[in-house]
Write an enzyme that holds these catalytic residues in place. Structure first.
Site, PDB file in Angstrom:
ATOM      1  CG  ASP A   1      -2.119   1.828   1.864  1.00 28.86           C
ATOM      2  OD1 ASP A   1      -3.197   1.473   2.376  1.00 28.86           O
ATOM      3  OD2 ASP A   1      -2.031   2.789   1.081  1.00 28.86           O
TER       4      ASP A   1
ATOM      5  CG  ASP B   1       4.862 -14.397   6.975  1.00 28.91           C
ATOM      6  OD1 ASP B   1       4.090 -15.162   7.583  1.00 28.91           O
ATOM      7  OD2 ASP B   1       5.720 -14.795   6.167  1.00 28.91           O
TER       8      ASP B   1
ATOM      9  CE1 TYR C   1      -2.190 -14.575  -2.767  1.00 27.81           C
ATOM     10  CE2 TYR C   1      -2.218 -16.175  -1.010  1.00 27.81           C
ATOM     11  CZ  TYR C   1      -1.736 -15.004  -1.548  1.00 27.81           C
ATOM     12  OH  TYR C   1      -0.793 -14.284  -0.874  1.00 27.81           O
TER      13      TYR C   1
ATOM     14  CE  LYS D   1      -4.496   0.385  -1.913  1.00 30.55           C
ATOM     15  NZ  LYS D   1      -3.749   1.389  -1.150  1.00 30.55           N
TER      16      LYS D   1
END
Ligand code: NAD
Length: 371
Positions: free
Chosen positions: A222, A250, A135, A190
């Protein structure tokens, strides 16, 4: 203890009024001071985070934040958009650890999109790193590709990065949080594909040496996304980077039924924090008196626990919320057949009333003990 109250836009002022009511009946030495933020502040002062609002937030012991944003500001230059206020507060207050508990209250298991047996009793905590990752990494931008699959084509790129101190400080926060709970931490990465997350995994494993009493496991993002809907109760505390945390928190939020129920905290290195509901300003229902104030009330409880060292007061508020749900009161977002639909204000009043009765019960218990 001074609290900066920043209601913001849309339903912000409605839900904040109820949280303030709850704080005021707690009989704690709190000074509450209100300032505009977001679109409301832009309309009043030409900026979503005016200097006076930022100064109040910096001087306060904690910030209670409603929500910001409205579609009517979507065409403003990015720096003036309401959401910039949150980024500005995170930056200026040094907030790097975002806590999002996902708790499924027994009375609301039917509201979850998962089977009740998968979510009944769910109590997990997602901790998201807030300052690093893709970000904020530089360089980023658009350019003409010089290599890759389509040299000469227009392309966009971002940079994913994490430094050792950034990973170490969030890992310490996460291990300490796990220590206060069921002593199980899952670090999500990851590492099989990304160098940044192999480094993340290595550093988290090193920090683990300081917390031998906490069990640590590592999970690819994942798989974590899958396990969260398959067997969410297997988790206790989850720690992850900015982007994976954005998505997984979320996902975890929805396991509990309604976003109107979920508090959050963003903390700095001294546990000073900004507390806010996980949802946005809900312009679609603003001004109608139907918004669920419980996420904001529960955020106030988190504030008492994490920044103000008032765990007993936090417990009282959380018990009052449970009592109100047990009595069958529901705002529209969590309403189901056989329960009583109430508005924002009635829900806040009910929590205040339940706090009164919990106080009576507590003092009765105390006098019985004395007897
Ligand atoms: P939202 O969370 O505001 O609303 C999503 C849906 O959930 C809507 O149907 C809304 O009515 C409902 N909802 C949200 N909170 C509720 C509550 N307390 N009670 C009952 N129902 C509730 O998300 P959105 O619609 O994507 O965004 C609206 C605005 O909020 C946008 O401007 C967005 O940028 C902003 N936003 C702000 C924050 C923040 O302030 N931290 C976070 C997310 C979105």
């Amino acid at each position: 203890m001074k609290i900066a109250i920043l209601p913001g836009d849309g339903i912000g002022s409605e839900i904040m009024a109820e949280a303030v009511k709850v704080l005021q009946v707690m009989e704690l030495p709190l000074t509450l001071e209100t300032a505009p933020v977001g679109g409301t502040a832009y309309e009043l002062h030409g900026h979503p985070l005016p200097p006076a609002t930022l100064a109040l937030a910096q001087a306060a012991d904690a910030v209670l934040f409603g929500a910001v944003g409205d579609w009517k500001f979507d065409k403003l230059e990015r720096q003036f958009r309401p959401e910039q206020a949150i980024l500005g507060l995170r930056k200026h207050l040094g907030l790097f650890a975002n806590f999002r508990p996902a708790i499924c209250y027994p009375q609301l298991t039917q509201a979850s999109s998962l089977k009740p047996e998968l979510v009944a009793g769910l109590d997990i905590l997602i901790i998201r790193e807030l300052t690093g990752d893709i970000y904020f990494g530089a360089p980023r931008g658009r350019r003409t590709a010089v290599d890759g699959h389509f040299p000469g084509a227009e392309e966009a790129f971002d940079t994913m990065r994490y430094s050792r101190p950034e990973i170490e400080r969030i890992a310490h926060v996460a291990f300490q949080a796990a220590r206060r709970r069921r002593k199980k931490l899952t670090s999500v990465d990851k590492a099989n594909v990304l160098e940044t997350f192999q480094f993340w995994k290595d550093v988290v494993s090193e920090v683990h040496a300081d917390y031998p009493d906490v069990a640590l496991d590592h999970m690819y993002v994942d798989n974590a996304a899958m396990q969260l809907v398959k067997a969410p109760k297997a988790f206790d505390v989850v720690v992850t980077g900015n982007m994976f945390g954005d998505i997984l928190s979320d996902e975890a939020a929805m396991l509990t039924g309604s976003i109107g129920m979920l508090p959050s905290a963003s903390l700095d290195k001294h546990n000073k924090g900004l507390y806010e509901p996980s949802h946005g300003s809900a312009p679609d229902i603003a001004g109608k008196g139907v918004a669920n104030p419980l996420a904001t009330i529960l955020s106030a409880a988190m504030m008492l626990r994490y920044s103000l060292n008032q765990a007993t007061a936090a417990d009282r508020i959380e018990s009052a919320v449970q009592a109100v749900l047990a009595a069958g009161l529901r705002t529209a977002d969590i309403w189901s057949e056989g329960t009583q639909r109430v508005g924002t204000r009635e829900m806040g009043d009910a929590v205040v009333a339940a706090l009164g009765s919990s106080k009576t019960a507590a003092s009765t218990a105390q006098s019985m003990t004395k007897t």
